[in-house]
Design a protein around this motif. Structure first.
Motif, mmCIF file in Angstrom:
data_model
loop_
_atom_site.group_PDB
_atom_site.id
_atom_site.type_symbol
_atom_site.label_atom_id
_atom_site.label_comp_id
_atom_site.label_asym_id
_atom_site.label_seq_id
_atom_site.Cartn_x
_atom_site.Cartn_y
_atom_site.Cartn_z
ATOM 1 N N TYR A 1 -17.474 4.276 -0.390
ATOM 2 C CA TYR A 1 -16.427 3.272 -0.572
ATOM 3 C C TYR A 1 -16.196 2.489 0.707
ATOM 4 O O TYR A 1 -16.069 3.065 1.781
ATOM 5 C CB TYR A 1 -15.123 3.947 -1.014
ATOM 6 N N ARG A 2 -16.144 1.172 0.573
ATOM 7 C CA ARG A 2 -15.784 0.298 1.686
ATOM 8 C C ARG A 2 -14.859 -0.787 1.141
ATOM 9 O O ARG A 2 -15.103 -1.343 0.061
ATOM 10 C CB ARG A 2 -17.026 -0.370 2.303
ATOM 11 N N ILE A 3 -13.816 -1.101 1.871
ATOM 12 C CA ILE A 3 -12.939 -2.190 1.460
ATOM 13 C C ILE A 3 -13.588 -3.509 1.890
ATOM 14 O O ILE A 3 -14.174 -3.584 2.971
ATOM 15 C CB ILE A 3 -11.529 -2.021 2.053
ATOM 16 N N TYR B 1 -10.109 -6.743 -3.328
ATOM 17 C CA TYR B 1 -9.170 -5.624 -3.154
ATOM 18 C C TYR B 1 -9.401 -4.600 -4.258
ATOM 19 O O TYR B 1 -8.640 -4.493 -5.209
ATOM 20 C CB TYR B 1 -7.733 -6.137 -3.174
ATOM 21 N N THR C 1 -4.755 3.527 -3.764
ATOM 22 C CA THR C 1 -4.849 2.475 -2.771
ATOM 23 C C THR C 1 -6.058 2.761 -1.873
ATOM 24 O O THR C 1 -6.425 3.925 -1.667
ATOM 25 C CB THR C 1 -3.572 2.415 -1.907
ATOM 26 N N PRO C 2 -6.686 1.714 -1.311
ATOM 27 C CA PRO C 2 -7.764 1.960 -0.343
ATOM 28 C C PRO C 2 -7.312 2.759 0.875
ATOM 29 O O PRO C 2 -8.143 3.285 1.609
ATOM 30 C CB PRO C 2 -8.184 0.540 0.065
ATOM 31 N N ARG D 1 -14.106 1.357 -9.779
ATOM 32 C CA ARG D 1 -13.422 0.490 -8.825
ATOM 33 C C ARG D 1 -12.847 -0.679 -9.595
ATOM 34 O O ARG D 1 -13.541 -1.297 -10.420
ATOM 35 C CB ARG D 1 -14.404 -0.032 -7.765
ATOM 36 N N LEU E 1 -9.429 -1.149 -5.965
ATOM 37 C CA LEU E 1 -8.770 0.145 -5.931
ATOM 38 C C LEU E 1 -9.702 1.209 -6.498
ATOM 39 O O LEU E 1 -10.269 1.019 -7.586
ATOM 40 C CB LEU E 1 -7.475 0.122 -6.751
ATOM 41 N N PRO E 2 -9.892 2.318 -5.797
ATOM 42 C CA PRO E 2 -10.669 3.410 -6.372
ATOM 43 C C PRO E 2 -9.998 3.934 -7.634
ATOM 44 O O PRO E 2 -8.771 4.068 -7.701
ATOM 45 C CB PRO E 2 -10.664 4.471 -5.263
ATOM 46 N N TRP F 1 -9.321 7.482 2.542
ATOM 47 C CA TRP F 1 -9.251 6.672 3.756
ATOM 48 C C TRP F 1 -10.296 7.076 4.795
ATOM 49 O O TRP F 1 -10.724 6.259 5.603
ATOM 50 C CB TRP F 1 -7.856 6.623 4.336
ATOM 51 N N SER G 1 0.803 -1.215 0.000
ATOM 52 C CA SER G 1 0.000 0.000 0.000
ATOM 53 C C SER G 1 0.841 1.272 0.000
ATOM 54 O O SER G 1 0.463 2.268 -0.621
ATOM 55 C CB SER G 1 -0.937 0.008 1.213
ATOM 56 N N ARG H 1 -13.872 7.707 5.050
ATOM 57 C CA ARG H 1 -14.995 7.471 4.147
ATOM 58 C C ARG H 1 -16.012 8.612 4.108
ATOM 59 O O ARG H 1 -16.532 8.940 3.032
ATOM 60 C CB ARG H 1 -15.683 6.154 4.495
#
Length: 398
Positions: free
Chosen positions: A304-306, A320, A284-285, A333, A322-323, A291, A53, A293
């Protein structure tokens, strides 16, 4: 006086503060320098499905670069160290004293809970080993058989002890092997400027100022989250910085509280408002752009949620994702995986946001081709899953 800022201006201010430009600037010998300066904290995470990351924010902002050069800079220049600054993160070593109050709070909490007393014999053993043997991995420190591991992610008592000393500031990371920290006593590896302590109120004011500089325009919640401050100390810091003119009160069009009232926000006095800023990027998330939200939703209308910890059958977008940013907006995504044995970047799913620009598929293909080349892979393969259509196979672009 409260300045009025449009939603599009707020996005441009925020992206400029985060170090984005309209085109990649990979010709720099050290492209990570401006990125690290803009971010202030570089979050570390163990997930290595596509790339570590902490490598992604530099690629997002500056394009292709040598990741080994970044690692050398982070670990060997003496300019950076690790601490719990947001989550686990790299920070400038001269700013480590700004977190001394957090180290003290953690020690007091562990003493009050009895945790410190419970671990005391092991803490002393770890201190003694590091003092005599120098930087060591947990495997070098452990004496317990594996069957005695505790419930903390299968952590041994020694691992718990050394992580406690890390949180207290007595121990630091002196490098990593894969994702395993190599631990050392702080005074053995840090320069004097990294060993001091700044009073809590002064430190929290400095951290809020740095957060404001990195965010450009932000709410109180945004500013508090950047370095994980509680609302009370963050509010006090904002008031002090507003009084000195370092933070300027603003009202951003469309930023509303849950009750519908205008959300209070502030802009750093050095923030710039580019006339045009519309970058394309894979994020990266754990990038500061997304980061927190609530900020991602407020700034980009991007929920967005991982889904790493979501059971496979319940995932909406992928393990996984990635935005994908296109023209300065959150446009999609991409669920990515690097198949290193097969030398391919696998796009396991690709999704388009409902208001994505018309050029989103073209931009995604270009970014994926660059990402594959950066990772040393020979092709990109799309699974066919998702509503953002890509070619089934395509080549990297150096």
């Amino acid at each position: 006086m409260v300045l009025s800022v449009s939603a599009s201006e707020a996005r441009r201010i925020g992206l400029a503060a985060q170090g984005f430009a309209n085109a990649a600037r990979s010709r720099r010998r050290r492209p990570f320098d401006p990125a690290l300066s803009a971010l202030h904290v570089l979050q570390i995470d163990s997930v290595n499905v596509f790339a570590r990351s902490h490598y992604l924010p530099v690629f997002s902002r500056h394009g292709d670069y040598d990741t080994t050069a970044l690692d050398r800079h982070l670990w060997r220049s003496g300019e950076f160290t690790e601490y719990w600054a947001h989550e686990a993160a790299f920070i400038p070593v001269q700013d480590r004293p700004l977190f001394a109050w957090r180290m003290d709070e953690r020690r007091v909490r562990d003493e009050l809970s009895g945790r410190a007393a419970q671990l005391a014999p092991i803490l002393d053993r770890v201190r003694s080993h590091l003092a005599s043997e120098g930087p060591s991995f947990v495997r070098d420190l452990e004496q317990e058989p594996r069957s005695n591991r505790g419930p903390w992610w299968d952590w041994s008592e020694t691992k718990r002890a050394v992580e406690t000393l890390f949180a207290w500031g007595e121990v630091v990371s002196a490098g990593r092997e894969g994702f395993q920290r190599r631990y050392a006593l702080a005074e053995h590896v840090l320069p004097e400027q990294g060993l001091g302590a700044v009073p809590a109120a002064d430190a929290q004011r400095a951290l809020v100022e740095r957060a404001a500089r990195s965010l450009g325009v932000a709410t109180l919640a945004d500013l508090a989250d950047y370095h994980r401050l509680k609302p009370g100390p963050a509010r006090t810091a904002v008031a002090a910085l507003e009084a000195t003119g370092e933070l300027i009160p603003v009202e951003v069009d469309g930023w509303r509280t849950a009750t519908g009232a205008a959300e209070r926000a502030w802009m750093h006095r050095d923030a710039r408002t580019p006339a045009r800023l519309a970058p394309d990027a894979l994020l990266t998330p754990f990038d500061p752009v997304v980061w927190f939200r609530p900020r991602a939703e407020r700034m980009f209308d991007f929920h967005y949620r991982i889904e790493i910890y979501t059971p496979r059958e319940q995932r909406q977008f992928g393990y996984y994702c990635l935005p994908l940013m296109v023209s300065g907006r959150m446009a999609g995504r991409l669920d990515l995986k690097a198949d290193r044995a097969g030398r391919a970047l696998l796009v396991q799913a690709s999704w388009r946001e409902r208001r994505a620009p018309g050029r989103t598929a073209e931009a995604a293909q270009a970014l994926l081709a660059r990402a594959a080349a950066w990772q040393g892979l020979d092709e990109v393969r799309w699974s066919g899953i998702g509503d953002l259509e890509l070619p089934a196979r395509f080549a990297p672009t150096p």
